[in-house]
Design a protein around this motif. Structure first.
Motif, mmCIF file in Angstrom:
data_model
loop_
_atom_site.group_PDB
_atom_site.id
_atom_site.type_symbol
_atom_site.label_atom_id
_atom_site.label_comp_id
_atom_site.label_asym_id
_atom_site.label_seq_id
_atom_site.Cartn_x
_atom_site.Cartn_y
_atom_site.Cartn_z
ATOM 1 N N VAL A 1 0.864 -1.178 0.000
ATOM 2 C CA VAL A 1 0.000 0.000 0.000
ATOM 3 C C VAL A 1 0.897 1.222 0.000
ATOM 4 N N ALA A 2 0.604 2.168 -0.880
ATOM 5 C CA ALA A 2 1.391 3.394 -0.963
ATOM 6 C C ALA A 2 0.465 4.598 -0.859
ATOM 7 N N ILE B 1 -4.082 7.182 -2.713
ATOM 8 C CA ILE B 1 -3.812 5.884 -2.093
ATOM 9 C C ILE B 1 -3.840 4.789 -3.150
ATOM 10 N N TYR B 2 -2.751 4.039 -3.228
ATOM 11 C CA TYR B 2 -2.630 2.931 -4.174
ATOM 12 C C TYR B 2 -2.542 1.646 -3.353
ATOM 13 N N ALA B 3 -3.456 0.736 -3.599
ATOM 14 C CA ALA B 3 -3.531 -0.479 -2.787
ATOM 15 C C ALA B 3 -3.330 -1.723 -3.634
ATOM 16 N N LYS C 1 -8.348 -0.238 -5.724
ATOM 17 C CA LYS C 1 -6.912 -0.184 -5.991
ATOM 18 C C LYS C 1 -6.380 1.245 -5.976
ATOM 19 N N TYR C 2 -7.273 2.207 -6.206
ATOM 20 C CA TYR C 2 -6.855 3.605 -6.248
ATOM 21 C C TYR C 2 -7.961 4.462 -5.656
ATOM 22 N N SER C 3 -7.593 5.362 -4.777
ATOM 23 C CA SER C 3 -8.578 6.280 -4.196
ATOM 24 C C SER C 3 -7.902 7.588 -3.850
#
Length: 258
Positions: free
Chosen positions: A45-46, A58-60, A72-74
């Motif tokens: 998670v980044a 947020i990249y999951a 996956k992206y928010s």
């Protein structure tokens, strides 16, 4: 106000009130693509935080399920990922915030173009064991710095830890990414102490021992009025509501010790 909220408030003020009005781009689209590609490879998670816009991207990867991240992206309207912080052990989170503040003050001692050469590392407990995952590895790196030293973009990485040995603390470290050198804690904890003047630190040490303003005045051979002025300055500089919270925050950051 809890110690966590006190230090989180100080983090917010420190980063969001930097001077960004200098006409420089933060190249965010380049960094967004780079972070997305990294997460696709590592499945971690980044969180890419834009302090100027007060937003986080947020990249999951697959590890995102630990934090309840289904997308996956928010994008969130905050430079601080409270949606992830809520899953972390509160005591460890306070230490993590203190490490980041110390990191910020340490970097002010190096040329701004070298900020990205350094990173933090810590091992943080989850509030509750999820999918047999008790600890996570956390890293913070500042990706974009303006010519005036203001930090525009930060990257926080969350990944499962293979170190499951039970022990207190987050094993927080600041290290040089290029050389692997671990920075001696004395260097950055001393830098954090520059938040307060030497006189204010002396007063805060006395407050931590339970001394009243009158006692502090007698001990330091200054007036009660001066002690009260120092106490008010401490509260304002540390972004807390009272000196009790200032003591808690200063202890975590290593500015004072018992």
């Amino acid at each position: 106000m809890s110690s966590n909220l006190s230090i989180e408030n100080e983090l917010s003020v420190t980063f969001l009130e930097q001077n960004f009005d200098i006409g420089e781009s933060n190249d965010i689209e380049f960094f967004k693509k780079s972070v997305a590609n990294y997460v696709n490879l590592e499945q971690c998670v980044a969180v890419l935080s834009d302090y100027r816009a007060d937003k986080s991207y947020i990249y999951a990867g697959s590890f995102g399920s630990v934090f309840g991240l289904s997308e996956k992206y928010s994008v969130i309207d905050s430079a601080f990922e409270d949606c992830i912080f809520s899953y972390l052990n509160p005591d460890d989170l306070v230490e993590r915030h203190a490490l980041e503040l110390n990191f910020y003050h340490f970097l002010k001692t190096v040329p701004h173009e070298n900020y990205s050469h350094y990173s933090t590392f810590s091992r943080i407990r989850l509030q509750n064991e999820i999918q047999k995952c008790s600890y996570i590895n956390h890293r913070t790196t500042y990706l974009k710095t303006f010519s005036n030293g203001s930090i525009s973009l930060a990257l926080c990485l969350y990944a499962p830890s293979t170190d499951l040995q039970s022990r207190s603390g987050i094993d927080g470290k600041i290290f040089n990414i290029q050389t692997g050198e671990i920075i001696d804690a004395v260097r950055y904890k001393n830098n954090a102490a520059t938040i307060l003047s030497k006189r204010e630190i002396e007063v805060l040490k006395q407050v931590s021992k339970g001394r009243k303003s009158e006692q502090i005045a007698a001990e330091m051979h200054i007036s009660v009025y001066t002690v009260r002025r120092h106490r008010q300055n401490i509260i304002e500089k540390m972004k807390v509501t009272n000196t009790a919270e200032a003591v808690k925050t200063a202890l975590v950051m290593g500015i004072i010790s018992l």
